[in-house]
Design a protein around this motif. Structure first.
Motif, mmCIF file in Angstrom:
data_model
loop_
_atom_site.group_PDB
_atom_site.id
_atom_site.type_symbol
_atom_site.label_atom_id
_atom_site.label_comp_id
_atom_site.label_asym_id
_atom_site.label_seq_id
_atom_site.Cartn_x
_atom_site.Cartn_y
_atom_site.Cartn_z
ATOM 1 N N VAL A 167 -43.048 -31.852 -36.234
ATOM 2 C CA VAL A 167 -43.564 -30.549 -35.830
ATOM 3 C C VAL A 167 -42.388 -29.733 -35.301
ATOM 4 N N SER A 168 -42.422 -28.412 -35.571
ATOM 5 C CA SER A 168 -41.306 -27.602 -35.077
ATOM 6 C C SER A 168 -41.704 -26.142 -34.875
ATOM 7 N N ASN A 169 -41.191 -25.589 -33.782
ATOM 8 C CA ASN A 169 -41.224 -24.146 -33.575
ATOM 9 C C ASN A 169 -39.758 -23.702 -33.570
ATOM 10 N N PRO A 170 -39.191 -23.509 -34.768
ATOM 11 C CA PRO A 170 -37.747 -23.245 -34.847
ATOM 12 C C PRO A 170 -37.434 -21.778 -34.588
ATOM 13 N N PRO A 171 -36.148 -21.418 -34.493
ATOM 14 C CA PRO A 171 -35.825 -19.990 -34.468
ATOM 15 C C PRO A 171 -36.168 -19.389 -35.833
ATOM 16 N N TYR A 172 -36.875 -18.256 -35.858
ATOM 17 C CA TYR A 172 -37.250 -17.675 -37.160
ATOM 18 C C TYR A 172 -37.215 -16.148 -37.178
ATOM 19 N N ILE A 173 -36.638 -15.537 -36.152
ATOM 20 C CA ILE A 173 -36.550 -14.079 -36.144
ATOM 21 C C ILE A 173 -35.242 -13.682 -36.836
ATOM 22 N N SER A 174 -35.297 -12.680 -37.731
ATOM 23 C CA SER A 174 -34.053 -12.332 -38.439
ATOM 24 C C SER A 174 -33.098 -11.565 -37.537
ATOM 25 N N PRO A 187 -33.006 -17.440 -24.699
ATOM 26 C CA PRO A 187 -31.814 -17.877 -25.443
ATOM 27 C C PRO A 187 -31.880 -17.495 -26.922
ATOM 28 N N ASN A 188 -30.832 -16.791 -27.370
ATOM 29 C CA ASN A 188 -30.776 -16.333 -28.759
ATOM 30 C C ASN A 188 -30.874 -17.481 -29.771
ATOM 31 N N ILE A 189 -30.246 -18.617 -29.438
ATOM 32 C CA ILE A 189 -30.251 -19.711 -30.430
ATOM 33 C C ILE A 189 -31.655 -20.280 -30.657
ATOM 34 N N ALA A 190 -32.566 -20.020 -29.725
ATOM 35 C CA ALA A 190 -33.935 -20.503 -29.920
ATOM 36 C C ALA A 190 -34.784 -19.484 -30.686
ATOM 37 N N LEU A 191 -34.227 -18.299 -30.912
ATOM 38 C CA LEU A 191 -35.021 -17.217 -31.512
ATOM 39 C C LEU A 191 -34.552 -16.804 -32.902
ATOM 40 N N VAL A 192 -33.208 -16.696 -33.063
ATOM 41 C CA VAL A 192 -32.666 -16.005 -34.237
ATOM 42 C C VAL A 192 -32.171 -16.977 -35.290
ATOM 43 N N SER A 193 -32.459 -16.638 -36.562
ATOM 44 C CA SER A 193 -31.995 -17.466 -37.661
ATOM 45 C C SER A 193 -31.461 -16.573 -38.787
ATOM 46 N N HIS A 222 -43.983 -20.159 -37.773
ATOM 47 C CA HIS A 222 -43.063 -19.183 -38.385
ATOM 48 C C HIS A 222 -43.512 -17.765 -38.057
ATOM 49 N N GLY A 223 -42.754 -16.800 -38.585
ATOM 50 C CA GLY A 223 -43.033 -15.396 -38.282
ATOM 51 C C GLY A 223 -44.263 -14.870 -39.015
ATOM 52 N N HIS A 224 -44.724 -13.692 -38.592
ATOM 53 C CA HIS A 224 -45.979 -13.132 -39.115
ATOM 54 C C HIS A 224 -45.919 -12.789 -40.611
ATOM 55 N N ASP A 225 -44.695 -12.586 -41.154
ATOM 56 C CA ASP A 225 -44.596 -12.211 -42.574
ATOM 57 C C ASP A 225 -43.928 -13.303 -43.410
ATOM 58 N N GLN A 226 -43.937 -14.535 -42.908
ATOM 59 C CA GLN A 226 -43.189 -15.599 -43.603
ATOM 60 C C GLN A 226 -44.084 -16.651 -44.273
ATOM 61 N N SER A 227 -45.415 -16.527 -44.169
ATOM 62 C CA SER A 227 -46.248 -17.649 -44.617
ATOM 63 C C SER A 227 -46.132 -17.902 -46.123
ATOM 64 N N GLU A 228 -46.028 -16.824 -46.941
ATOM 65 C CA GLU A 228 -45.938 -17.018 -48.400
ATOM 66 C C GLU A 228 -44.652 -17.745 -48.772
ATOM 67 N N VAL A 229 -43.532 -17.255 -48.209
ATOM 68 C CA VAL A 229 -42.243 -17.854 -48.574
ATOM 69 C C VAL A 229 -42.124 -19.277 -48.003
ATOM 70 N N VAL A 230 -42.687 -19.507 -46.838
ATOM 71 C CA VAL A 230 -42.652 -20.865 -46.260
ATOM 72 C C VAL A 230 -43.444 -21.824 -47.149
ATOM 73 N N LYS A 231 -44.579 -21.350 -47.666
ATOM 74 C CA LYS A 231 -45.386 -22.184 -48.571
ATOM 75 C C LYS A 231 -44.546 -22.572 -49.810
ATOM 76 N N GLU A 232 -43.825 -21.595 -50.364
ATOM 77 C CA GLU A 232 -42.980 -21.880 -51.535
ATOM 78 C C GLU A 232 -41.912 -22.928 -51.210
ATOM 79 N N ILE A 233 -41.313 -22.811 -50.033
ATOM 80 C CA ILE A 233 -40.267 -23.787 -49.656
ATOM 81 C C ILE A 233 -40.882 -25.183 -49.490
ATOM 82 N N PHE A 234 -42.070 -25.241 -48.902
ATOM 83 C CA PHE A 234 -42.782 -26.529 -48.784
ATOM 84 C C PHE A 234 -42.954 -27.135 -50.191
ATOM 85 N N GLU A 235 -43.449 -26.309 -51.125
ATOM 86 C CA GLU A 235 -43.759 -26.820 -52.470
ATOM 87 C C GLU A 235 -42.507 -27.311 -53.188
#
Ligand code: GLN
Length: 261
Positions: A167-174, A187-193, A222-235
């Motif tokens: 399980v992870s809540n990684p940094p995912y803000i651009s 802390p920026n390292i916990a937020l920005v990727s 993940h972020g509010h607009d990342q679910s589609e792309v995250v699904k693709e990466i999972f697949e």
């Protein structure tokens, strides 16, 4: 100085939580003589409020799930959407499993899972030594035996087929996202990727496809607009049965997949 209602509310909360004042002392007996120690703490509170320091950092305490976590500026303040993630796990996994909370920060995810499931073995990894120190404070304060903080660069130190659940809540803000202007105290390292906020998410999904046992589960916030792309990466990385969980605003914010190599 106390010009807004929000500051007044926080100040009253501070007087009660940090200095131990009761309602009678705050609202009725207003001629209280303050001890020098309390005066100093009140001055510090007002200065921190003026600088926009979040209340959880001022109080060194954050309520998450059913627990009080110690927090300071070394770690992210836990968010309500992350409680939804923890709740999902606590309701869907029952038999003893080995769990990794990757990028554990304060330890809030891993510890909340460990406390609810004493038969699980939960590891919390973080690359930041500062963050791990906070995770250790919480492990000690909350008397959690089955949670172990570990220093690691994401999943790199773990062997193959090691975990049933990651399980992870990684940094995912651009980088450069305007939302970051409101988060200057965290802390920026916990937020920005890098890579539009996806660099760490991609890394975790890829590494999880090796470190998870076949049939194991990966849960990522993940972020509010990342679910589609995250699904693709999972697949792309051999995950199937992919589902989404929505946050309190009904936006898909958590993606879950099963590894089927
Ligand atoms: N959910 C947090 C926010 O938007 C960010 C947390 C994260 O990047 N993991 O403020």
């Amino acid at each position: 100085m106390l010009d807004s209602l929000a500051i007044k509310k926080d100040f009253i909360f501070f007087l009660k939580e940090k200095l131990g004042f009761n309602d009678n002392e705050i609202y009725i007996n207003q001629n209280i003589v303050l001890k020098n120690k309390d005066k100093t703490l009140i001055e510090k509170f007002l200065k921190q409020k003026e600088e926009g320091v979040p209340l959880d950092y001022i109080l060194n305490s954050s309520k998450f799930y059913e627990y009080d976590f110690y927090v300071d500026s070394r770690v992210l303040i836990p968010r309500p959407e992350t409680e939804i993630l923890v709740d999902y796990i606590n309701n869907h996994f029952l038999s003893p499993i080995k769990v990794l909370d990757a990028g554990t920060g304060s330890g809030c995810i891993g510890i909340s899972i460990a406390l609810k499931n004493p038969n699980f073995k939960v590891y919390g990894s973080d690359y930041s030594k500062d963050a791990l120190d906070v995770a250790f404070i919480n492990k000690k304060n909350l008397l959690v035996k089955n949670f172990l903080p570990i220093r690691a660069n994401w999943l790199s130190c773990f062997s193959e087929d090691c975990f049933d659940l990651i399980v992870s809540n990684p940094p995912y803000i651009s980088e450069g996202d305007s939302h970051l202007d409101e988060l200057i105290h965290e802390p920026n390292i916990a937020l920005v990727s890098k890579d539009s906020g996806l660099f760490h998410i991609k890394k975790i999904i890829k590494q999880s496809s090796k470190v998870l046992k076949n049939g194991g589960t990966l849960v990522i916030e993940h972020g509010h607009d990342q679910s589609e792309v995250v699904k693709e990466i999972f697949e792309k990385n051999y995950f199937s049965k992919i589902i989404n969980i929505k946050d309190l605003q009904l936006i898909p914010r958590i993606t879950i997949g099963t590894l089927e190599r």
